[in-house]
Design a protein around this motif. Structure first.
Motif, short mmCIF file in Angstrom:
data_model
loop_
_atom_site.label_atom_id
_atom_site.label_comp_id
_atom_site.label_asym_id
_atom_site.label_seq_id
_atom_site.Cartn_x
_atom_site.Cartn_y
_atom_site.Cartn_z
N ASP A 90 -24.21 -27.76 44.29
CA ASP A 90 -22.88 -27.32 43.87
C ASP A 90 -22.59 -27.92 42.49
O ASP A 90 -22.29 -29.10 42.37
N PHE A 91 -22.69 -27.10 41.48
CA PHE A 91 -22.41 -27.52 40.11
C PHE A 91 -21.04 -27.03 39.65
O PHE A 91 -20.78 -26.96 38.45
N SER A 92 -20.17 -26.72 40.59
CA SER A 92 -18.88 -26.13 40.25
C SER A 92 -17.98 -27.06 39.43
O SER A 92 -17.06 -26.60 38.77
N SER A 93 -18.25 -28.35 39.44
CA SER A 93 -17.42 -29.28 38.66
C SER A 93 -17.85 -29.32 37.19
O SER A 93 -17.19 -29.96 36.37
N ILE A 94 -18.94 -28.65 36.85
CA ILE A 94 -19.43 -28.63 35.47
C ILE A 94 -19.06 -27.30 34.84
O ILE A 94 -19.41 -26.23 35.35
N ASN A 95 -18.37 -27.36 33.72
CA ASN A 95 -18.04 -26.15 32.97
C ASN A 95 -19.18 -25.91 31.98
O ASN A 95 -19.25 -26.54 30.93
N PHE A 96 -20.08 -25.02 32.32
CA PHE A 96 -21.25 -24.75 31.50
C PHE A 96 -20.91 -24.13 30.16
O PHE A 96 -21.76 -24.05 29.27
N LYS A 97 -19.69 -23.69 29.98
CA LYS A 97 -19.25 -23.11 28.71
C LYS A 97 -18.71 -24.17 27.75
O LYS A 97 -18.37 -23.87 26.62
N GLU A 98 -18.64 -25.43 28.22
CA GLU A 98 -18.15 -26.53 27.39
C GLU A 98 -19.29 -27.49 27.06
O GLU A 98 -19.90 -28.09 27.95
N ARG A 99 -19.57 -27.61 25.79
CA ARG A 99 -20.67 -28.46 25.31
C ARG A 99 -20.56 -29.88 25.86
O ARG A 99 -21.54 -30.45 26.35
N THR A 100 -19.38 -30.46 25.79
CA THR A 100 -19.19 -31.85 26.23
C THR A 100 -19.52 -32.00 27.72
O THR A 100 -20.16 -32.96 28.12
N ASP A 101 -19.09 -31.05 28.54
CA ASP A 101 -19.38 -31.11 29.97
C ASP A 101 -20.89 -31.06 30.23
O ASP A 101 -21.42 -31.83 31.05
N VAL A 102 -21.58 -30.17 29.55
CA VAL A 102 -23.02 -30.02 29.74
C VAL A 102 -23.76 -31.28 29.29
O VAL A 102 -24.62 -31.79 30.00
N LEU A 103 -23.41 -31.79 28.12
CA LEU A 103 -24.09 -32.98 27.61
C LEU A 103 -23.80 -34.20 28.48
O LEU A 103 -24.71 -35.02 28.74
N GLU A 104 -22.58 -34.33 28.96
CA GLU A 104 -22.24 -35.46 29.83
C GLU A 104 -23.00 -35.37 31.16
O GLU A 104 -23.52 -36.36 31.65
N ALA A 105 -23.06 -34.18 31.73
CA ALA A 105 -23.80 -34.00 32.99
C ALA A 105 -25.29 -34.28 32.78
O ALA A 105 -25.93 -34.94 33.61
N SER A 106 -25.83 -33.82 31.66
CA SER A 106 -27.24 -34.06 31.35
C SER A 106 -27.52 -35.56 31.24
O SER A 106 -28.51 -36.05 31.79
N ARG A 107 -26.65 -36.27 30.55
CA ARG A 107 -26.80 -37.72 30.42
C ARG A 107 -26.74 -38.40 31.79
O ARG A 107 -27.56 -39.25 32.11
N MET A 108 -25.78 -37.99 32.60
CA MET A 108 -25.60 -38.59 33.92
C MET A 108 -26.85 -38.36 34.79
O MET A 108 -27.34 -39.28 35.44
#
Length: 94
Positions: A62-80
């Motif tokens: 469930d990746f619903s908490s990640i907004n894939f259209k927002e660069r910051t969200d994607v980069l933060e999730a990737s880092r995590m």
């Protein structure tokens, strides 16, 4: 199987990043995400092959908490995901 879960998670995340690129994704970022995806897909396939019938089934995340259209969200999730994966391997390596 623990490592297989992590590889499934990371591979699926990067597949979704590339399927839903944020609007201002640069060519360099696209290439990096493709490299990361390919790396994680290779790891996932390795564990699937090595574990054979002892492996867990493919999981759904469930990746619903990640907004894939927002660069910051994607980069933060990737880092995590990278930090959690590294910590898991470091802890398990002892």
């Amino acid at each position: 199987n623990y490592a297989f879960v992590l590889e499934q998670l990371e591979a699926r995340f990067y597949e979704l990043v590339l399927a839903n690129p944020y609007a201002d994704m640069t060519a360099m970022e696209m290439q990096l995400f493709q490299d990361l995806r390919n790396h994680e897909v290779t790891h996932r396939a390795f564990y699937r092959a090595k574990l054979g019938s002892a492996g867990i089934p493919d999981l759904t995340f469930d990746f619903s908490s990640i907004n894939f259209k927002e660069r910051t969200d994607v980069l933060e999730a990737s880092r995590m995901f990278a930090e959690v994966g590294t910590a898991a391997y470091n802890g398990g390596g002892k």
